[in-house]
Design a protein around this motif. Sequence first.
Motif, PDB file in Angstrom:
ATOM      1  N   HIS A  50       0.824  -1.212   0.000  1.00  0.00           N
ATOM      2  CA  HIS A  50       0.000   0.000   0.000  1.00  0.00           C
ATOM      3  C   HIS A  50       0.857   1.261   0.000  1.00  0.00           C
ATOM      4  O   HIS A  50       0.388   2.329   0.383  1.00  0.00           O
ATOM      5  CB  HIS A  50      -0.929  -0.003   1.216  1.00  0.00           C
ATOM      6  N   GLY A  51       2.101   1.137  -0.421  1.00  0.00           N
ATOM      7  CA  GLY A  51       2.983   2.291  -0.476  1.00  0.00           C
ATOM      8  C   GLY A  51       4.027   2.265   0.622  1.00  0.00           C
ATOM      9  O   GLY A  51       4.199   1.260   1.327  1.00  0.00           O
ATOM     10  N   VAL A  52       4.729   3.359   0.782  1.00  0.00           N
ATOM     11  CA  VAL A  52       5.787   3.463   1.790  1.00  0.00           C
ATOM     12  C   VAL A  52       5.196   3.960   3.108  1.00  0.00           C
ATOM     13  O   VAL A  52       4.431   4.914   3.132  1.00  0.00           O
ATOM     14  CB  VAL A  52       6.906   4.422   1.327  1.00  0.00           C
ATOM     15  N   ILE A  53       5.558   3.286   4.192  1.00  0.00           N
ATOM     16  CA  ILE A  53       5.070   3.677   5.522  1.00  0.00           C
ATOM     17  C   ILE A  53       6.256   3.933   6.449  1.00  0.00           C
ATOM     18  O   ILE A  53       7.368   3.479   6.195  1.00  0.00           O
ATOM     19  CB  ILE A  53       4.161   2.593   6.143  1.00  0.00           C
ATOM     20  N   GLN A  54       6.004   4.648   7.518  1.00  0.00           N
ATOM     21  CA  GLN A  54       6.964   4.780   8.620  1.00  0.00           C
ATOM     22  C   GLN A  54       6.451   3.871   9.715  1.00  0.00           C
ATOM     23  O   GLN A  54       5.391   4.110  10.288  1.00  0.00           O
ATOM     24  CB  GLN A  54       7.039   6.223   9.115  1.00  0.00           C
ATOM     25  N   GLY A  55       7.151   2.782   9.979  1.00  0.00           N
ATOM     26  CA  GLY A  55       6.577   1.845  10.928  1.00  0.00           C
ATOM     27  C   GLY A  55       7.519   0.771  11.406  1.00  0.00           C
ATOM     28  O   GLY A  55       8.741   0.936  11.416  1.00  0.00           O
ATOM     29  N   TYR A  56       6.908  -0.363  11.808  1.00  0.00           N
ATOM     30  CA  TYR A  56       7.637  -1.509  12.342  1.00  0.00           C
ATOM     31  C   TYR A  56       7.205  -2.775  11.610  1.00  0.00           C
ATOM     32  O   TYR A  56       6.109  -2.844  11.046  1.00  0.00           O
ATOM     33  CB  TYR A  56       7.364  -1.675  13.840  1.00  0.00           C
ATOM     34  N   ASN A  57       8.078  -3.758  11.668  1.00  0.00           N
ATOM     35  CA  ASN A  57       7.844  -5.051  11.036  1.00  0.00           C
ATOM     36  C   ASN A  57       7.565  -6.072  12.134  1.00  0.00           C
ATOM     37  O   ASN A  57       8.479  -6.514  12.831  1.00  0.00           O
ATOM     38  CB  ASN A  57       9.085  -5.432  10.223  1.00  0.00           C
ATOM     39  N   GLY A  58       6.295  -6.424  12.311  1.00  0.00           N
ATOM     40  CA  GLY A  58       5.915  -7.388  13.341  1.00  0.00           C
ATOM     41  C   GLY A  58       6.137  -8.810  12.858  1.00  0.00           C
ATOM     42  O   GLY A  58       5.430  -9.282  11.972  1.00  0.00           O
ATOM     43  N   GLN A  59       7.116  -9.485  13.438  1.00  0.00           N
ATOM     44  CA  GLN A  59       7.448 -10.853  13.037  1.00  0.00           C
ATOM     45  C   GLN A  59       6.716 -11.856  13.923  1.00  0.00           C
ATOM     46  O   GLN A  59       6.547 -11.631  15.125  1.00  0.00           O
ATOM     47  CB  GLN A  59       8.953 -11.077  13.147  1.00  0.00           C
ATOM     48  N   ALA A  60       6.305 -12.966  13.303  1.00  0.00           N
ATOM     49  CA  ALA A  60       5.611 -14.005  14.059  1.00  0.00           C
ATOM     50  C   ALA A  60       6.048 -15.380  13.580  1.00  0.00           C
ATOM     51  O   ALA A  60       6.085 -15.636  12.370  1.00  0.00           O
ATOM     52  CB  ALA A  60       4.095 -13.855  13.907  1.00  0.00           C
ATOM     53  N   MET A  61       6.406 -16.237  14.521  1.00  0.00           N
ATOM     54  CA  MET A  61       6.700 -17.639  14.238  1.00  0.00           C
ATOM     55  C   MET A  61       5.459 -18.438  14.627  1.00  0.00           C
ATOM     56  O   MET A  61       5.010 -18.377  15.771  1.00  0.00           O
ATOM     57  CB  MET A  61       7.905 -18.120  15.045  1.00  0.00           C
ATOM     58  N   VAL A  62       4.903 -19.164  13.658  1.00  0.00           N
ATOM     59  CA  VAL A  62       3.593 -19.793  13.837  1.00  0.00           C
ATOM     60  C   VAL A  62       3.704 -21.314  13.749  1.00  0.00           C
ATOM     61  O   VAL A  62       4.326 -21.848  12.819  1.00  0.00           O
ATOM     62  CB  VAL A  62       2.595 -19.274  12.781  1.00  0.00           C
ATOM     63  N   ASP A  63       3.091 -21.985  14.721  1.00  0.00           N
ATOM     64  CA  ASP A  63       3.050 -23.452  14.724  1.00  0.00           C
ATOM     65  C   ASP A  63       2.009 -23.944  13.717  1.00  0.00           C
ATOM     66  O   ASP A  63       0.929 -23.355  13.576  1.00  0.00           O
ATOM     67  CB  ASP A  63       2.689 -23.945  16.129  1.00  0.00           C
ATOM     68  N   GLU A  64       2.326 -25.018  13.030  1.00  0.00           N
ATOM     69  CA  GLU A  64       1.459 -25.489  11.937  1.00  0.00           C
ATOM     70  C   GLU A  64       0.112 -26.014  12.403  1.00  0.00           C
ATOM     71  O   GLU A  64      -0.910 -25.786  11.758  1.00  0.00           O
ATOM     72  CB  GLU A  64       2.180 -26.602  11.151  1.00  0.00           C
ATOM     73  N   LYS A  65       0.049 -26.702  13.519  1.00  0.00           N
ATOM     74  CA  LYS A  65      -1.135 -27.479  13.884  1.00  0.00           C
ATOM     75  C   LYS A  65      -2.409 -26.642  13.960  1.00  0.00           C
ATOM     76  O   LYS A  65      -3.418 -26.962  13.323  1.00  0.00           O
ATOM     77  CB  LYS A  65      -0.889 -28.198  15.214  1.00  0.00           C
ATOM     78  N   HIS A  66      -2.381 -25.552  14.745  1.00  0.00           N
ATOM     79  CA  HIS A  66      -3.565 -24.698  14.892  1.00  0.00           C
ATOM     80  C   HIS A  66      -3.233 -23.212  14.736  1.00  0.00           C
ATOM     81  O   HIS A  66      -3.986 -22.353  15.201  1.00  0.00           O
ATOM     82  CB  HIS A  66      -4.238 -24.935  16.248  1.00  0.00           C
TER      83      HIS A  66
END
Length: 400
Positions: free
Chosen positions: A143-159
């Motif tokens: 959606h263009g260039v933002i001033q912000g943060y990159n929220g990283q998430a490690m997700v388990d496959e099961k649920h």
Amino acid sequence: SFISSHGEDIKKVFINILLVADEMNLLGNTTFALDGCKLPSNASKEQSGTFKDLLKKKHTLEQKIQKIVEIHTVQDEKEQDKHDTEIYTTLPEKKQKAINKMNQKIQKIDTFLSNNEPKIGKRKKESQSNITDNESSKMKTGHGVIQGYNGQAMVDEKHQLIVAAQAFGKGQDHSLLEPMLDETAHTMASLGKGDSFIEGKTFIADTGYFSVENLEVVQQKKINAYIPDQNFRKRDIRFENKRRHVPNSDKKIFRDQFVFDKDKDVVICPAGQILLPSRGAIRKLSHYSYKTYHTTKAICDACLLRGKCLKSEKSRWRNYQVLVADDKPDVIRNMIDKIDSHEGRDMYSKRMGIVEPVFANIRTHKRLDKFTLRGQSKVTIQWLLFCIVHNLSKITNYGM
């Protein structure tokens, strides 16, 4: 205030909720997917720039103030000549407010420059700083260039439970794989899984995490990783007919319509013209060397297929590049072979179904459309809070 004083407590709540999920057998603990969600922060991107840019902004503001005062002085002098008396008028309230605002901005710039050092990027060049929140950064999004943060998430496959989460002031993902693996290992150790839990586990990440450094990291940590390079789809036979989905594909000339004659060292274009090696033809990139071929501008100008062949009317000619040397490290070759295998294609195809619904849930249903706090530590806690709510909903849906 709440975030500042309860940050560590919130991290403990995140761990305790995962403990409950694990006791309910909601964690698969075998396959994980990693990705990032870039969101705007409570900072204006107009307040960003290198130190040179910020000094330029300060100078511009000072010139604007000077111009306002000069215009008012000229008007005063005209009034004095008209009435033949000395008249000293103060600035109109509206103009004085404008000057006060500009002086505040100048003061902010001065304070920031005196209390901070320039950010130096990976290529030893200065990166843009931000006066409002210097730990955030400019990021390119869909959606263009933002001033912000990159929220990283490690997700388990099961649920699709989130087992590790952290916010970073970096738009590129390639430098975030190792800290997220370490965060995952720390979380699992807190769940009683042991310090070497991640060894032998399967981790899937997209092309943004592909780099020699990251492949060496997963090799050292003995992780079964699937991280494709940027060209993996071009090698996938399932995408052989992708051109039929390209709009107006019949009005374009594609690379595979050119013929490379290795013996004569020339390329023949669809119009039958011969493309010769260019001057200084061989160009070396990080792990590849390419040889470039093209014809002359006059030939391309006279060609009836020019409109289909060239991307722009301003283009001089069509370049054709041939791979002449490939010195990829073994870690890259091994990962390419792994991804191109039937098992690798099948495993990587699971990535989107594991991690993308998590971000859709947090952004759409939990309505996190921007970070409202400033500073990486506070934004990370805010990101954790939303991840906690996501995990609670998973426990409610699958564990009760």
